[in-house]
Scaffold this active site. Structure first.
Site, PDB file in Angstrom:
ATOM      1  N   GLY C 154     -60.852 -55.155  69.907  1.00 58.46           N
ATOM      2  CA  GLY C 154     -59.667 -55.160  70.743  1.00 58.46           C
ATOM      3  C   GLY C 154     -59.587 -56.500  71.456  1.00 58.46           C
ATOM      4  O   GLY C 154     -60.605 -57.035  71.904  1.00 58.46           O
ATOM      5  N   CYS C 155     -58.400 -57.053  71.554  1.00 57.66           N
ATOM      6  CA  CYS C 155     -58.272 -58.419  72.070  1.00 57.66           C
ATOM      7  C   CYS C 155     -58.713 -58.521  73.518  1.00 57.66           C
ATOM      8  O   CYS C 155     -59.415 -59.465  73.900  1.00 57.66           O
ATOM      9  CB  CYS C 155     -56.851 -58.945  71.891  1.00 57.66           C
ATOM     10  SG  CYS C 155     -55.561 -57.866  72.539  1.00 57.66           S
ATOM     11  N   ASN C 156     -58.305 -57.560  74.343  1.00 56.38           N
ATOM     12  CA  ASN C 156     -58.736 -57.613  75.746  1.00 56.38           C
ATOM     13  C   ASN C 156     -60.239 -57.370  75.856  1.00 56.38           C
ATOM     14  O   ASN C 156     -60.928 -57.976  76.681  1.00 56.38           O
ATOM     15  CB  ASN C 156     -58.012 -56.531  76.557  1.00 56.38           C
ATOM     16  CG  ASN C 156     -56.512 -56.712  76.539  1.00 56.38           C
ATOM     17  OD1 ASN C 156     -56.007 -57.753  76.921  1.00 56.38           O
ATOM     18  ND2 ASN C 156     -55.787 -55.703  76.079  1.00 56.38           N
ATOM     19  N   ALA C 157     -60.721 -56.475  75.007  1.00 50.07           N
ATOM     20  CA  ALA C 157     -62.138 -56.111  75.086  1.00 50.07           C
ATOM     21  C   ALA C 157     -63.027 -57.295  74.754  1.00 50.07           C
ATOM     22  O   ALA C 157     -64.003 -57.579  75.452  1.00 50.07           O
ATOM     23  CB  ALA C 157     -62.422 -54.947  74.145  1.00 50.07           C
ATOM     24  N   THR C 159     -62.301 -60.429  74.927  1.00 51.21           N
ATOM     25  CA  THR C 159     -62.164 -61.467  75.950  1.00 51.21           C
ATOM     26  C   THR C 159     -63.084 -61.182  77.131  1.00 51.21           C
ATOM     27  O   THR C 159     -63.790 -62.078  77.627  1.00 51.21           O
ATOM     28  CB  THR C 159     -60.706 -61.545  76.448  1.00 51.21           C
ATOM     29  OG1 THR C 159     -59.820 -61.586  75.334  1.00 51.21           O
ATOM     30  CG2 THR C 159     -60.489 -62.766  77.308  1.00 51.21           C
TER      31      THR C 159
END
EC number: 1.2.1.38
Lengths: 357, 357, 357, 357
Positions: C154-157, C159
């Site tokens: 997941g992109c937020n994860a 990051t």
């Protein structure tokens, strides 16, 4: 073979885009970058997106720093490259992204720029139709093959020229009373701090500028249109109303250009003129009927996308063109032209794909 | 005296802007708000910026909900208000922000909208010059005084009409071969969920649409231009190339309109035509020579700002107009017109000041 | 050797970014693209920026369309890839950009997603520190070498995990009471038409969502933090307050993550932990002291940039991370991981340079 | 009665917003506007959105220009108002939008600003809870009634203070280890031309600044938190990690603030603390459970909207606050405070409704 490259004006927006593309070019190696007030700084301080060039440090923009490279790109304010060129030593190829070497007419230079006028160099828009001495149409790329001095185009100028030249060359639109309105991003205005270019001034708003015929790209557009027109009478006739509007996107030009239909021309003949002009061009594409481009589709790409409609009720052809002012509009055109000049594959280092959404 | 007000279509963008302005109006009291899929919800769920109206709840859009108010505003999709009006009971004043009652020509309606064509109502742009039966120019506001049914304008249409009518009425520009290109924000396209209107599709890019003469505001513009032109021949002549471009700002229209100079006209005569037209108008202002408006200066205001240049090299007059599509372009025009119809001060509840930066 | 590639879900944003990067990959050839409602359409109608892939047409997303490729990328809504995988035939490598195969814990899956929980695959963030069975730290890339099934993050994860894991692994910050607030662009929310994602709703405004601990990337972050923490007690302890805020940029994540300084730790020890973790990583870079990244510098790049400060007055370490949610956050991570799985150079087809300004 | 008003620093952003609100105030009349480099210019050249004030011309910022008005607003760079005040003659009320008179502590001033420290004036956030000498909580508005010198708040500081003070005053959150991350528009950084604030630098990107505890609003926040805390021990304890992030919107602050739940506190007790604090406040509103504000809903309004969640898994309360940095964050707070000082209705001239979308 690897060509050694220097970029003068490497801390600005055009310089940064040159470097971004050059960093991925298989035949070019950036050895020198120069700046004015930024001289002495690591390049990465001014171009923090260019991680692969973080080993470079900015030198002062002097002939000494640039001499001896195979290829020098100028990304300097207008007026600077003309003076610098005179002091350059042996350089195989110079590509100027500034305006100094674009215009052939002294009068145009005097009216729109002023100051010393330098000689015109080969104009760096390979896909433009131009009419040779014998009146036969060919592409501008022929003039770029083997060139040693190239003037990269003004971003707005090449967008409008690519939009209208096919119709003028084919005689399907009238070369007078053209109208272009452009939505443009502020990166085209450069990186110098000015109040009217602040983020708070430009976000959430559309701002026209240079309204009424004062924009410096106008003579450049008219020169390109003249170069494609047929017949002696056409040589000085193109007239264009040109209005740029700053809109809230950092990059991009969306140019809406309209021209009167030539009498007796059919919509099919109109479309055929643009199809013929760009059928084999990888970097300038006419979209299918009913489709129109958006600037996002060209972000970071060396692509100019065109959409065309014939508005019979209004008696006008409408051409909408999208490109990235820094990429195909400036740095991409410069590198594509350099490829031609040096005998490399024309598309070396250049992408047709944009970064979207 | 306080007039009781209902707003039909209160959960959309035009409805929200009507409510925002009405909430500050000294003589109007919003008693009823209606919606379709939103019926039953608190208004604040759909218009979270309208804190002063948080006591209101959306009712279904029916004649019963609207009857009995002094004043009803329609902010509905085109086609809806025509049908609803026929079923309305006694209402002193109806103002329609949709298209149903704007066009007088059945042919125009059929060509651009289709379906049942309803009668044209008084056109809600008070500052427009119109030529009376006797050929004498007057302002559209005269037709709005005491009116009981008003058609608020299309936002793009009124922007272009306000831009060009003064020159056509005065004969200083030619009424044919007009060209308008508009940078517009997406709120004009409404609040219905559509992929091409997603934020990710519209941020950082300029997107043209309805290119080539298909936009529904074109017949409305031509009608307004005809109404100002002199002479029998002029009645059907206005032609316009019209291209809207979506740009990344939620609100605003920046219209660049150009017209050919009438033969023998001087720049001073041109400027004088617009100066005369709007000298006494608080809400439509011509900026001084060399100044051009930006949309930010009109955000939330009932103001249309105009800048004008004569481009003698191109043989064209360029008029740049800025307004807020939801405010002066729709809801502000509706309320200004309602003020006139009800004998209130024309500017009641309306601000000339924008919210900037 | 060229690997044949299929992309399932090719008309969406993650699919488009996979294709954009794949189009420039020296070893991969995209042979098949699939879509759901878009099946049958030319790819270029849905991804008009991908000019070099304009020969492709979307097929329905079925096992038959995907079987037989060396490499299949899933860019599908969560829940879809798990079911599809069970019906796939022989495929050398499957990389899932959805959530179905990221979480090891059934409880986490039930609490944040629901429905059938599929097995966890190798987690596609090569630069993450993970603690092996013997308690020794290594990089996640070791688990990716030769893998046949990979779950892109997941992109937020990713990051947040890349931001905090070095400090947790080194014990210089406390693994509890972490706080992350992210400014994110709406492309991460996908291309389905939803009212709250309209351009008019998102331009000129910041919108928080999933406030208070409900975002689905939270268990994924906690899993990554646990995998790096030392000691039995640490295995279930990481707690994080996580708040994403939509801001008006189409792409990008700017994550500000803070953690309490471990008692007795000096600022130098803190910085050293991140320096050690990423010293040799081309795609994850710690900026020099006093420098902080912006998302623009990572646009379109496979780069995550980190800035770090120790706020002694507040007793917290602050890590700011920037990446492109579609590139390094999704498609870039997927392709980098695929390179590792297939024994290719890890950076094949990936750029460290962003497109700015 | 009409109060005569002067605005010093009228060509900047804070000055412009003061004038925009003052132009609609029923009891205030702007008679004098002053500027520094802009002195001599028509106001409309610098504030083209303020059509109703186009009769005003900027005078130099001198005591002579300001003396004799009932009310003077300072919208000057920090350091300027302190010096100017000493030279002012009789003025009934001075409201300073700069920082000079906000901080009581010499040490805070020296650490974050430097230079001469001026006396603290009444802090212009009427809705803040403060603990009186007797330890009883009251609102800051009591200190503003009849005041003659007022310090309008820093926009970030008041946003965070309004977010956290109710919980600290009620003892439901711990006053230490607070964390705030703010998405902010660049108008808060002022109108001076700086490269890093150019539109091209800020569009399409999120940029953190003042990371790690250096932002000047931090001591102001801590002072407000101390003023609400109970007990001697609390007086110097508040600590906060504070990170602002520039995002692409011209105005607005979206502050996400989190605090540890006080031991033994229930979610209902938490929510009740904020409900009690703002139940009767028209300009500071707690949204219902599950709702969170966006900045657009406060654009141009004197409204601060709060959303609250208790994240039990993380052990933190999350408060999201939205306001317009120029309106409620600066000019609105200044005018609301002036209303109180002069005995006018507190909300005179102020709107609760934002301009959205």
């Amino acid at each position: 073979m690897t060509f050694s490259v220097a970029v003068a004006g490497a801390s600005g927006y055009a310089g940064g885009e040159l470097l971004r593309i050059l960093a991925g070019h298989p035949e070019f190696e950036v050895r020198t970058v120069t700046g004015h007030s930024s001289a002495g700084d690591p390049l990465i301080d001014h171009q923090p997106h260019l991680r692969s060039l973080s080993h470079l440090r900015l030198e002062p923009t002097t002939p000494e720093a640039l001499d001896g490279h195979d290829l020098v790109f100028f990304a300097l304010p207008h007026g600077a490259s003309g003076a610098l060129t005179a002091r350059l030593g042996e350089v195989r190829l110079v590509v100027d992204c500034g305006a100094d070497h674009r215009l052939r007419s002294d009068d145009d230079w005097a009216a729109f720029y002023g100051g010393e006028h330098h000689e015109a160099w080969s104009y760096g828009v390979p896909e433009l139709l131009v009419r040779g001495a014998d009146g036969v149409l060919e592409k501008q790329r022929e003039a770029l093959r083997g060139a040693s001095r190239i003037a990269a185009p003004g971003c707005n100028a090449s967008t409008v020229a690519l939009s209208l030249v096919p119709g003028i060359a084919a005689g399907v639109i009238e070369p007078t009373d053209l109208v272009s309105v452009l939505a443009v991003g502020p990166s085209g205005a450069g990186k110098a701090a000015k109040t009217h270019l602040l983020g708070a001034e430009l976000m959430g708003t559309a701002n026209p500028y240079a309204v009424g015929g004062s924009h410096r790209h106008i003579p450049e557009i008219r020169q390109a249109l003249r170069d494609a027109a047929a017949g002696a009478a056409a040589q000085d006739s193109p007239t264009i109303s040109f209005t740029p509007v700053l809109v809230p996107m950092s990059r991009g030009i969306l140019a809406t250009s309209t021209a009167r239909l030539a009498p007796g021309t059919t919509p099919d003949e109109v479309r055929a003129a643009w199809e013929r002009a760009y059928a084999d061009e990888p970097f300038v594409r006419l979209l299918p009927e009913g489709r129109f481009p958006r600037t996002a589709d060209t972000l970071g790409a060396n692509t100019c996308l065109l959409g065309l409609a014939v508005d019979e009720a209004a008696g006008r052809v409408v051409v909408v063109a999208a490109l990235d002012n820094l990429a195909k509009g400036t740095a991409g055109a410069a590198i594509q032209s350099a490829n031609l000049a040096l005998g490399l594959p024309e598309g070396a280092g250049l992408s047709v794909n944009g970064v979207a959404p």
